[in-house]
Design an enzyme around this catalytic site. Sequence first.
Site, PDB file in Angstrom:
ATOM      1  N   TYR A 147      -4.584   2.412   2.081  1.00  0.00           N
ATOM      2  CA  TYR A 147      -3.656   3.407   2.608  1.00  0.00           C
ATOM      3  C   TYR A 147      -4.386   4.634   3.151  1.00  0.00           C
ATOM      4  O   TYR A 147      -3.829   5.724   3.218  1.00  0.00           O
ATOM      5  CB  TYR A 147      -2.682   3.854   1.514  1.00  0.00           C
ATOM      6  CG  TYR A 147      -1.740   2.779   1.013  1.00  0.00           C
ATOM      7  CD1 TYR A 147      -1.684   1.521   1.595  1.00  0.00           C
ATOM      8  CD2 TYR A 147      -0.906   3.030  -0.064  1.00  0.00           C
ATOM      9  CE1 TYR A 147      -0.835   0.539   1.120  1.00  0.00           C
ATOM     10  CE2 TYR A 147      -0.042   2.056  -0.552  1.00  0.00           C
ATOM     11  CZ  TYR A 147      -0.013   0.812   0.045  1.00  0.00           C
ATOM     12  OH  TYR A 147       0.839  -0.155  -0.433  1.00  0.00           O
ATOM     13  N   LYS A 200     -10.462  -8.406  -5.062  1.00  0.00           N
ATOM     14  CA  LYS A 200     -10.302  -9.548  -4.157  1.00  0.00           C
ATOM     15  C   LYS A 200     -11.611  -9.736  -3.407  1.00  0.00           C
ATOM     16  O   LYS A 200     -11.649  -9.967  -2.202  1.00  0.00           O
ATOM     17  CB  LYS A 200      -9.142  -9.314  -3.190  1.00  0.00           C
ATOM     18  CG  LYS A 200      -8.686 -10.562  -2.442  1.00  0.00           C
ATOM     19  CD  LYS A 200      -8.261 -11.704  -3.349  1.00  0.00           C
ATOM     20  CE  LYS A 200      -7.844 -12.915  -2.521  1.00  0.00           C
ATOM     21  NZ  LYS A 200      -7.590 -14.104  -3.377  1.00  0.00           N
ATOM     22  N   ASP A 233      -4.514 -12.085  -7.110  1.00  0.00           N
ATOM     23  CA  ASP A 233      -3.513 -13.140  -7.224  1.00  0.00           C
ATOM     24  C   ASP A 233      -3.432 -13.656  -8.654  1.00  0.00           C
ATOM     25  O   ASP A 233      -2.344 -13.913  -9.187  1.00  0.00           O
ATOM     26  CB  ASP A 233      -3.778 -14.274  -6.233  1.00  0.00           C
ATOM     27  CG  ASP A 233      -5.250 -14.562  -6.023  1.00  0.00           C
ATOM     28  OD1 ASP A 233      -6.095 -13.880  -6.626  1.00  0.00           O
ATOM     29  OD2 ASP A 233      -5.563 -15.482  -5.247  1.00  0.00           O
ATOM     30  N   ASP A 257      -0.110  -0.679  -6.126  1.00  0.00           N
ATOM     31  CA  ASP A 257       1.253  -0.420  -5.670  1.00  0.00           C
ATOM     32  C   ASP A 257       2.121  -1.656  -5.902  1.00  0.00           C
ATOM     33  O   ASP A 257       3.224  -1.581  -6.467  1.00  0.00           O
ATOM     34  CB  ASP A 257       1.221  -0.043  -4.187  1.00  0.00           C
ATOM     35  CG  ASP A 257       2.552   0.470  -3.677  1.00  0.00           C
ATOM     36  OD1 ASP A 257       3.469   0.686  -4.490  1.00  0.00           O
ATOM     37  OD2 ASP A 257       2.678   0.669  -2.450  1.00  0.00           O
ATOM     38  N   ASP A 261       4.965  -2.415  -9.252  1.00  0.00           N
ATOM     39  CA  ASP A 261       6.358  -2.778  -9.007  1.00  0.00           C
ATOM     40  C   ASP A 261       6.709  -4.096  -9.698  1.00  0.00           C
ATOM     41  O   ASP A 261       7.813  -4.246 -10.244  1.00  0.00           O
ATOM     42  CB  ASP A 261       6.610  -2.902  -7.508  1.00  0.00           C
ATOM     43  CG  ASP A 261       6.799  -1.549  -6.833  1.00  0.00           C
ATOM     44  OD1 ASP A 261       6.617  -0.520  -7.519  1.00  0.00           O
ATOM     45  OD2 ASP A 261       7.126  -1.518  -5.639  1.00  0.00           O
TER      46      ASP A 261
END
Length: 365
Positions: A147, A200, A233, A257, A261
């Site tokens: 971001y 990742k 993942d 983020d 959630d």
Amino acid sequence: MSTTRRFRIAAIPADGVGKEVVAAGREVLDALAAGSAGAFAFDWQEFGWGCEYYARTGRMVAEDGLEVLRDFDAIYFGAVGWPGVPDHISLWGLRLAICQNFDQWANVRPVHFLPGVRSPLRGTDLSRAGGTDLDWVVVRENSEGEYAGVGGRNFAGRGPGGEVAVQSALFTEVGCERIMRFAFDLARHRGRRKVSSVTKSNAQQYGMVLWDDVFRRVARDYPDVETESVLVDAMAAKFVLHPEDLSVVVASNLHADILSDLGSALAGSLGLAASANLNPEGRFPSMFEPVHGSAPDIAGQGLANPIGAVGSAALMLEHLGLPEQATRLHTAIEATTAAGVLTRDLGGTASTEDVTKALIDALNT
């Protein structure tokens, strides 16, 4: 004679249900202060920035807004976004403008399973999945990563189908190290001293490999803290299959983020999700907000769940040096959900006002 500690708080309800939950949170906080026998009080100043302000002025925040906010002890934020204003304009124009300009580089998002709230988790250990002993914290790098806003759109002149967009993730050694040390320090104050790093690096061979290298180096300074490094993942699967193995999860801006959630959804609803955007050095005010969004579909109907906003208020109390009052607020939240006072997103029928009243009643018992 004791002196009342007064805290100057900037309230920015912004858009949609943000207005309702900030009002509820303020009511609960003022009730808490009223019962403190003058130990502390809040001096509120509300700012009407957001998408309505944008429609009138072409800006999401006043031109001198950041300078005005700089002198407050904390910022209490609602939610940003409304139909008719592109999401990237509303987000970058208000919330991210505050987070990035005030270097609120540590985003803390607890995942807590509340009594009386049914979790969608299923499996052989239903009592644990539906109980209150599942509790972990997602620590999100909040200043760079995916971001960072690096990139652009080019070649529009080639005609339809010819445009190219580049969005680059920015990882710095300094940024990685400070969020990881924050996570390790937090883990030292939890029942289980463990930090799980989300990566990742098998596919992102530059930024995420730097992330991994810094994590291994920082971990050597915390030999008393258990560590693991998990691909994002696989971590998403772990949130569902083995949440009991989590304590502190540290991740990049995008990964945290999404995972936070997921954690809140597993706990019952995004309406429960609290967060703190911290400038740990105290050079700027920190900002506290629920993460559920502006929810235009239910805005103004009294259906919004205020627990995420009140949980964020508890994080604000901790930041302001009132840990005992923060604990009282958490206890009131648990008493309210245990009593079955639940909004529609949790399968109940209570209104925002009903939950707010129940929280205040729980504080007064």
